[in-house]
Design a protein around this motif. Structure first.
Motif, PDB file in Angstrom:
ATOM      1  N   PRO A  33       1.469  34.340-123.180  1.00 38.52           N
ATOM      2  CA  PRO A  33       1.667  35.459-124.120  1.00 38.52           C
ATOM      3  C   PRO A  33       0.879  36.702-123.737  1.00 38.52           C
ATOM      4  CG  PRO A  33       1.374  33.416-125.328  1.00 38.52           C
ATOM      5  CD  PRO A  33       1.065  33.111-123.900  1.00 38.52           C
ATOM      6  N   THR A  34      -0.348  36.512-123.210  1.00 34.08           N
ATOM      7  CA  THR A  34      -1.155  37.661-122.785  1.00 34.08           C
ATOM      8  C   THR A  34      -0.490  38.402-121.636  1.00 34.08           C
ATOM      9  OG1 THR A  34      -3.166  36.491-123.446  1.00 34.08           O
ATOM     10  CG2 THR A  34      -3.423  38.385-121.980  1.00 34.08           C
ATOM     11  N   LEU A  35       0.085  37.652-120.700  1.00 33.97           N
ATOM     12  CA  LEU A  35       0.788  38.269-119.581  1.00 33.97           C
ATOM     13  C   LEU A  35       2.028  39.019-120.050  1.00 33.97           C
ATOM     14  CD1 LEU A  35       0.536  35.323-117.007  1.00 33.97           C
ATOM     15  CD2 LEU A  35      -0.795  37.444-117.007  1.00 33.97           C
ATOM     16  N   LEU A  36       2.741  38.450-121.019  1.00 33.77           N
ATOM     17  CA  LEU A  36       3.950  39.103-121.531  1.00 33.77           C
ATOM     18  C   LEU A  36       3.619  40.377-122.295  1.00 33.77           C
ATOM     19  CD1 LEU A  36       5.926  35.956-122.784  1.00 33.77           C
ATOM     20  CD2 LEU A  36       6.336  37.266-120.697  1.00 33.77           C
ATOM     21  N   GLU A  37       2.498  40.368-123.011  1.00 31.89           N
ATOM     22  CA  GLU A  37       2.100  41.550-123.779  1.00 31.89           C
ATOM     23  C   GLU A  37       1.744  42.734-122.877  1.00 31.89           C
ATOM     24  OE1 GLU A  37      -1.078  40.331-126.263  1.00 31.89           O
ATOM     25  OE2 GLU A  37       0.166  39.043-127.542  1.00 31.89           O
ATOM     26  N   TYR A  67      10.706  27.366-112.630  1.00 32.20           N
ATOM     27  CA  TYR A  67      11.537  26.999-113.784  1.00 32.20           C
ATOM     28  C   TYR A  67      12.910  27.633-113.632  1.00 32.20           C
ATOM     29  CZ  TYR A  67       8.069  24.889-116.961  1.00 32.20           C
ATOM     30  OH  TYR A  67       7.154  24.051-117.557  1.00 32.20           O
ATOM     31  N   HIS A  68      13.920  26.959-114.118  1.00 34.44           N
ATOM     32  CA  HIS A  68      15.249  27.568-114.166  1.00 34.44           C
ATOM     33  C   HIS A  68      15.266  28.576-115.324  1.00 34.44           C
ATOM     34  CE1 HIS A  68      19.599  28.088-114.632  1.00 34.44           C
ATOM     35  NE2 HIS A  68      19.708  27.593-113.417  1.00 34.44           N
ATOM     36  N   PRO A  69      15.867  29.770-115.124  1.00 29.95           N
ATOM     37  CA  PRO A  69      15.881  30.774-116.203  1.00 29.95           C
ATOM     38  C   PRO A  69      16.460  30.254-117.512  1.00 29.95           C
ATOM     39  CG  PRO A  69      16.587  31.770-114.140  1.00 29.95           C
ATOM     40  CD  PRO A  69      16.456  30.299-113.874  1.00 29.95           C
ATOM     41  N   ALA A  70      17.400  29.302-117.446  1.00 35.88           N
ATOM     42  CA  ALA A  70      17.998  28.771-118.669  1.00 35.88           C
ATOM     43  C   ALA A  70      16.971  28.038-119.526  1.00 35.88           C
ATOM     44  CB  ALA A  70      19.164  27.845-118.326  1.00 35.88           C
ATOM     45  N   HIS A  71      15.914  27.527-118.909  1.00 30.60           N
ATOM     46  CA  HIS A  71      14.883  26.810-119.660  1.00 30.60           C
ATOM     47  C   HIS A  71      13.919  27.768-120.355  1.00 30.60           C
ATOM     48  CE1 HIS A  71      12.071  23.615-120.691  1.00 30.60           C
ATOM     49  NE2 HIS A  71      11.099  24.307-120.133  1.00 30.60           N
ATOM     50  N   LEU A  76      10.108  30.199-124.500  1.00 27.48           N
ATOM     51  CA  LEU A  76       9.752  31.393-125.268  1.00 27.48           C
ATOM     52  C   LEU A  76       9.819  31.121-126.773  1.00 27.48           C
ATOM     53  CD1 LEU A  76      11.588  34.088-123.133  1.00 27.48           C
ATOM     54  CD2 LEU A  76       9.119  33.801-123.380  1.00 27.48           C
ATOM     55  N   LYS A  77      10.777  30.312-127.181  1.00 29.12           N
ATOM     56  CA  LYS A  77      10.851  29.943-128.593  1.00 29.12           C
ATOM     57  C   LYS A  77       9.612  29.163-129.012  1.00 29.12           C
ATOM     58  CE  LYS A  77      13.836  27.700-132.005  1.00 29.12           C
ATOM     59  NZ  LYS A  77      15.101  26.940-132.218  1.00 29.12           N
ATOM     60  N   ASN A  80       6.933  31.370-129.982  1.00 31.52           N
ATOM     61  CA  ASN A  80       7.289  32.208-131.131  1.00 31.52           C
ATOM     62  C   ASN A  80       7.864  33.559-130.694  1.00 31.52           C
ATOM     63  OD1 ASN A  80       7.585  32.456-133.922  1.00 31.52           O
ATOM     64  ND2 ASN A  80       5.660  33.584-134.146  1.00 31.52           N
ATOM     65  N   TYR A  81       8.585  33.562-129.578  1.00 36.13           N
ATOM     66  CA  TYR A  81       9.318  34.737-129.116  1.00 36.13           C
ATOM     67  C   TYR A  81      10.792  34.560-129.457  1.00 36.13           C
ATOM     68  CZ  TYR A  81       5.592  36.984-126.408  1.00 36.13           C
ATOM     69  OH  TYR A  81       4.452  37.655-126.031  1.00 36.13           O
ATOM     70  N   SER A  82      11.483  35.650-129.726  1.00 35.91           N
ATOM     71  CA  SER A  82      12.908  35.609-130.022  1.00 35.91           C
ATOM     72  C   SER A  82      13.600  36.804-129.369  1.00 35.91           C
ATOM     73  CB  SER A  82      13.163  35.629-131.532  1.00 35.91           C
ATOM     74  OG  SER A  82      12.685  36.852-132.094  1.00 35.91           O
ATOM     75  N   VAL A  83      14.916  36.718-129.189  1.00 40.53           N
ATOM     76  CA  VAL A  83      15.698  37.817-128.629  1.00 40.53           C
ATOM     77  C   VAL A  83      15.855  38.898-129.703  1.00 40.53           C
ATOM     78  CG1 VAL A  83      17.874  38.499-127.590  1.00 40.53           C
ATOM     79  CG2 VAL A  83      16.926  36.238-127.114  1.00 40.53           C
TER      80      VAL A  83
END
Length: 294
Positions: A33-37, A67-71, A76-77, A80-83
């Protein structure tokens, strides 16, 4: 049966299968999460948009785990991430100026009600023939075709909203100029008694010579104009009214001509004006509060 004979009743109880071990450790998962932020651009991507493919590439780069992108949607869910659809913000915005206006200037402007002034936020918008939202049923595998005129003809509108939830609106087929804005201000002065405080953006038609002449001719006795910070439409509750009209009242509307758009818009405005609580919520969304009535 074999398990029952060998282990008895306890052996027949259901058991949860452990499954494969996660490739990311708990410590690495906590770092994600820190990297994504930090944003996608901080990790070499163009544009601050995270996709499953980019997240998979980030994990491979940072932790060496493939990891495969589909995973990624499942991972991410779990975090607690959502589209979500991002909110567009102009790069010309001055966030500090916007913060000061909301925290300092706006509380001062609210005191206008104590002077007997009516606060009204004003803004312009366009309504096109193309529908805002379209949903229709169709047989599976047969994408429906919606035939609409490909034109940029639209209905220009100007509207205002008061803290009490009263809305005002005028419309025309040509673009608004300063003299048209003056006519709208005259209408507000006729329909609202006492002094008015009009708050709007810094559009050139709001700063034109015709507006200044109108104020100098005597309108300034009852009318005071205030400008919102630049590139901050989210501070204007009237933007919420446009959103209600376009995405709720007029969704799925397909018109052949501007007369149809006008009729539908007039009916939508009449329906909306009776929903005072919803209109007042536009102030809550824009300014974080509902103004106490004088």
């Amino acid at each position: 049966m074999k398990r029952g004979r060998e282990q008895g009743e306890e052996g027949l109880h259901g058991r949860i299968t452990a499954g494969p071990q996660p490739q990311l450790t708990e410590e690495q998962l906590e770092q994600l999460p820190t990297l994504l932020e930090q944003g996608a651009e901080a990790h070499g991507f163009q544009g601050q948009v995270w996709t499953t493919k980019r997240v998979a590439a980030l994990i491979k780069k940072q932790f060496g785990v493939r990891y495969h992108p589909a995973h990624m949607s499942r991972l991410l869910k779990q975090l607690n991430y959502s589209v979500q659809q991002p909110i567009e913000r102009a790069t010309q915005r001055n966030e500090e100026t916007i913060r000061i206006w909301k925290e300092v200037q706006w509380p001062k402007l609210k005191k206008a009600q104590q002077e007997g002034r009516t606060i009204i936020f004003v803004d312009e918008a366009g309504f096109y023939l193309l529908p805002t939202l379209v949903r229709t049923y169709s047989p599976v595998g047969h994408t429906p075709t919606l035939r609409v005129p490909l034109t940029r003809d639209h209905l220009s509108t100007i509207g205002g909203i008061t803290p009490e939830g009263r809305i005002f609106m005028q419309m025309q087929t040509c673009a608004y100029r300063a003299e048209h804005v003056v006519e709208f201000l005259r209408m507000l002065l006729r329909k609202l008694s006492g002094k008015l405080l009009v708050i709007w953006d810094g559009s050139p038609i709001h700063r034109a010579k015709a507006i200044k002449e109108f104020l100098a001719a005597g309108a300034a006795r009852r009318l005071h104009l205030e400008r919102l910070p630049g590139y901050a439409p989210e501070l204007n509750p009237q933007e919420g009214v446009w959103n209600l009209l376009k995405r709720r009242e007029l969704k799925n509307l397909c018109c052949r001509n501007l007369s149809c758009v006008r009729e539908a818009l007039v009916r939508a405005k009449k329906r909306l004006r009776h929903r005072r609580e919803i209109l007042q919520s536009c102030f809550t969304h824009a300014l974080g509060e509902v103004i106490e009535q004088a």
